[in-house]
Every structure is written in structure tokens, then in C-alpha cells.
Design a protein around this motif. Sequence first.
Motif: not given
Length: 303
Positions: A178, A295-300, A302-303
Motif C-alpha cells: 500500500e 471496485d474489486q479492491y474495496r476490502m483493502i 474497508e478492513r
Amino acid sequence: TRFLTVGAAQMGPIQRSHTRRDVVERLIAHLREARRMGCDLVVFPELTLTTFFPRWWMKDQAEIDSFFEQEMPSNETAALFNEAKRLDMGFCLGYAELANEDGRIRRFNTSILVERDGRIVAKYRKVHLPGHAGHEPERPFQHLEKRYFEVGNLGFPVVKAFGANMGMCICNDRRWPETYRVMGLQNVEMVLLGYNTPLHNAPSPDHDEHSWFHNQLSMQAGAYQNGTWVVGVAKGGTEEGVPSLADSMIVAPSGKVVARAGGDGDELVVHRCDLDAGKSYKTTTFNFAVHRQPDQYRMIVER
Ligand code: CDT
């Protein structure tokens, strides 16, 4: 093409008995050699001005604060700023920062970028603080960054300086994708980073033998995946009885290591960097606008 000649100014150990003045003398020696080698910019390690004090459990706040800088430049570092300006060179310096912010005292693990005219043009405060906050006496030495520093609150800024898009991160940050990606999204062309990496990690001693590999792996991946130069600069050698990784290196946007320290003491590693070398990566394989799928990386986030 644009070129920037960079010196990775590796430092050998800085013992507790060494004063700021002793250290600044060594930094100035690096600057002068860098000038002779045609450098535009010299990069110093994390927490350059003192020994790596998070190895000790301390309770006396005055003792803790003796490792921090309340102003920059300070009386002791003014000579460094003056010499760099006289030599028409910039530098990146890591230090422990004591700031008075939001009406309270705050402490950060910080690095600054100083332009050729002596102006501080960027500041970064370390985000990924490794180690622990409480005393763990069973360890041979502590790693108390979580006790002595707050998490950096400046994000990962990328600024125009030295004719390039420049970013910074510090030590443990280099192990996190990141870190590089947030700067990659700002079109970074060169990431400057200093580190202090003990060769022994008490909670995972089985990683110790891979210290060199993990260091190199992280910086090479960050460089390649974002089409950026990475300049990694160690404080190495045995400091207060703790052996630390040296292996300072300059990594090209291809991911290739183009220059590397040979020893673990004060050593200048120089490379003439083509600042356009990242373009072919940024416009093909890692053309973010075309290929990324956030859009497919949102978890990064959100957690
Ligand atoms: N200074 C620093 O961030 N050092 C860490 C060592 C972590 S071991 C608790 C590093 O990632 O190199």
C-alpha cells in the motif's frame, strides 16, 4: 531525458555516547564525497541523528525526549543545512520529531526532503510502526516504536522536487504494498527511504536468515509495480550490541538493483538515475487508468 544523481548515504552504527555534533560531522563528510561524485541529492537513514533508541524501555520522559528534535533545522543540524546549500545539493533526513500540534505534544518518526536552497519541501511521518508498546523483558532488546511514536498523520505525500515526483517512506513501510501504491497513484518517480533493521526479530527468529532477501524483495516489488526508483538507505552494523542489516541499495523502475553497499559502515552508494525510466512501466503493464480495478479492491480500505 531527465537525470538525477542520487547518493544513498549508508551510516554505520551510532552509539548512545555519540553526540548530534559527532553525527552531523559524518553526514557532512557524506555530503562532500557526494559532491565529488556529482550527486544532486543525498539520502540519509531513518532516525539518523541518534542511536536507534526504541530498543530500550524508558520511562523518564525527559530521557525519551532527549532523542527527539523540537525544531528543524536545530542548532546542531544547522551546519548540515548550510553545507548542503553551499554545495548546491539536497538531502533527505530521518529524525525523531517532537511537534506541538492541535494543542498537544506529539511525537513522530519523521523524514524531510530539503531542496538545494535549504528549504524543507516535504515532510513524511512514518505510518507503519512495527514492534510493541509494552515492556517485553524476555526479548534480548526491545522494539518500542509503538510506545514512542504516534502513527503518521500526513499520508504519503508526493511532491515536485529535483525535477521529479518525489515520495518518502520509512523502514517498515517498505514491506507494505500500500505504501508504494498510494505514491504510485500520485505518479511517484522516486521513493526515498531509510531503515534500521535488526538482524534478529524476537517473535519470528525463523525470519532472521531471510533479512537480506525480504529487504530486497520488498523494494524491488515496490519499484517495479509502480514504475519508480527506490532508494533504500540503512543504518547498519552493530549498534549498542544489536547487529543491523546494511545492504543499502538503489532499485530501478525495472525492479533491478543497480547499486548496492558493499560493507556495513558509512558508505555512499551512487547512481545516475534516469527519471524517465519508469515511463514504459506506467504506460503499459502498470497503466493504472487502463488496467486497475479499484471496485474489486474495496476490502483493502474497508478492513
Ligand atoms: N525501524 C523499523 O521499522 N524496523 C523494522 C524492524 C521490525 S522488527 C520489530 C523493519 O521492518 O525493518
